[in-house]
Enzyme design. Structure first.
Site, mmCIF file in Angstrom:
data_model
loop_
_atom_site.group_PDB
_atom_site.id
_atom_site.type_symbol
_atom_site.label_atom_id
_atom_site.label_comp_id
_atom_site.label_asym_id
_atom_site.label_seq_id
_atom_site.Cartn_x
_atom_site.Cartn_y
_atom_site.Cartn_z
ATOM 1 N N SER A 134 -6.176 0.557 4.950
ATOM 2 C CA SER A 134 -7.068 1.691 4.340
ATOM 3 C C SER A 134 -7.813 2.355 5.467
ATOM 4 C CB SER A 134 -8.034 0.961 3.243
ATOM 5 O OG SER A 134 -8.573 1.813 2.648
ATOM 6 N N HIS A 142 -4.087 -1.909 -3.664
ATOM 7 C CA HIS A 142 -4.756 -1.587 -2.457
ATOM 8 C C HIS A 142 -5.249 -2.973 -1.986
ATOM 9 C CE1 HIS A 142 -6.392 1.418 -0.004
ATOM 10 N NE2 HIS A 142 -7.714 0.831 0.159
#
Ligand SMILES: *[C@@H]1O[C@H](CO)[C@@H](O)[C@H](O)[C@H]1NC(C)=O
Ligand SMILES: *[C@@H]1O[C@H](CO)[C@@H](O)[C@H](O)[C@H]1NC(C)=O
Length: 397
Positions: free
Chosen positions: A165, A370
């Site tokens: 990320s 995610h």
């Protein structure tokens, strides 16, 4: 006036809540309470700690799980996270899996989190200046200092980077702003990469629309540090989220899944007691605002100070766009089909822009979100084969 009975009942209620919180913390899994050094040691890799000082004075904690690989592997966490994240799944976590296989593993902590909340001259508790950073400074100052330390220590010419990320965002900043570092990266394996946020789903998309308001609120309330261990919100989250049932319901169903994608089998209640004791680990409000700006402006650009101030910083009323064609390091992109934050269309856009994409994979698990890239229960089945496919194409041993 309050009746005495109401008063007594309220007191009993408050004491019981307090008791529940205290008793509950007694029954937390052991790994909820261990830091990076303790976790790595528990899983049989005693780490060495390094102190890295950046050009602008931040003091960062960097951990090494020594191994025999010729090329070191640097793991960089995401927004508000820490080096703990790579160890939370214990013997099946990425850091331990790589270390078990002989890789020389290094774990970064970027400025402002629980391990890197230090500066040569600034006091994070007193100087707002300490918190004036975002992924830009992480890419521009933290990563070069970390990379230089690793290459100096190991005498290797380049390293392999695996990032999650915001950790990927900072590497794209590095490659575009400090071009000389491209040749020091063997390959960057980007897990849930973030450079564009055009397609983020609600509720993140609502926050993006509110970017200017959120920025004002942070400024007006003088909120500089967010989600730190000693901030009010950080404190409440670390107490509430690890609680059985209610904690899972509020924090995972109420927050984690809506923002990162629903994948209940991969983030089970018992594990969420571990992850929520470690995450969040603190960051700056500007880090959040900068990401919201990226979504709002639909541009991967430097921090927007406002038209007038931009002229002072950039000699232009608009913030400069990061040139992704200058990121010449080899990049692997791994994305989850159900990632609400780092979406497939946004990563496809990134793929078109980067100069040297060597691998692109949309995870075949339809629910892959995610968080699965760091915390997934079965990462060794659906994620590690892809990571090893990339690692194996470079001579680490
Ligand atoms: C929180 O406060 C305690 C006690 O003052 C201190 O020891 C610790 O370093 C602080 N942690 C962070 C991340 O601010
Ligand atoms: C600032 O921008 C103007 C117009 O784009 C340019 O002519 C000038 O040289 C720039 N100044 C500096 C210091 O870069």
């Amino acid at each position: 006036m309050m009746q005495p009975t109401t008063l007594v009942l309220s007191a009993i209620l408050i004491i019981s809540i307090h008791q529940v919180l205290c008793v509950a913390s007694e029954f937390l899994p052991e790994d909820s309470k261990l830091n990076t050094i303790e976790l790595a040691t528990k899983y049989k890799h005693v780490p060495v700690q390094f102190e890295v000082v950046t050009k602008d004075g931040y003091i960062l904690a960097l951990y090494r799980l020594p191994g025999r690989s010729r090329i070191p592997v640097l793991l960089t966490h995401g927004l508000g996270d820490s080096s703990d994240t790579w160890l939370l799944r214990g013997s099946t976590s990425l850091a331990i899996t790589l270390a078990d296989d002989g890789y020389d593993v290094w774990l970064a902590n970027v400025r402002g989190n629980r391990y890197s909340r230090r500066h040569q001259h600034l006091d994070p508790d007193k100087d707002p200046e300490f918190w004036r950073y975002s992924f830009h400074e992480i890419g521009y100052y933290d990563l070069p200092a970390i990379i230089d330390t690793i290459l100096r220590t190991t005498a290797a010419k380049s390293l392999t980077a695996i990032s999650h990320s915001q950790g990927t965002t900072a590497f794209y900043v590095l490659g575009s702003q400090r071009k000389e570092y491209n040749s020091k990266i063997n390959v960057l394996i980007s897990l849930a990469p973030v450079a564009y946020l055009h397609h983020a789903s609600p509720p993140i998309s609502y926050l993006i629309e509110l970017a200017p308001v959120i920025e004002l609120v942070f400024e007006d309330l003088c909120i500089h540090e967010v989600f730190g261990d000693n901030t009010t919100v950080g404190n409440i989250l670390h107490r509430l989220c690890p609680l059985p049932v209610i904690g899972y319901f509020v924090c995972v169903y109420g927050f984690a899944f809506p923002t990162s994608g629903f994948d209940p089998p991969e983030l089970e209640p018992r594990f969420s007691q571990v992850s929520s004791a470690h995450f969040p680990a603190g960051t700056s409000s500007r880090s959040i605002v900068h990401f919201l700006q990226v979504g709002y402006r639909k541009e991967f650009a430097q921090y927007d100070y406002g038209k007038e101030a931009n002229v002072k910083y950039y000699n232009s009323s608009e913030p400069p766009v990061y040139r992704l064609d200058r990121v010449t390091m080899p990049v692997a992109l791994l994305v989850g089909a159900n990632d609400h934050l780092s979406t497939v269309p946004d990563v496809e856009l990134l793929k078109e822009e980067l100069a040297n994409v060597v691998y692109f994979n949309v995870n075949p698990r339809p629910l892959c979100n995610h968080l699965d890239f760091v915390w997934g229960r079965h990462m060794s089945d659906y994620l590690y084969p892809h990571i090893y496919e990339v690692l194996d194409s470079y001579k680490h041993f």
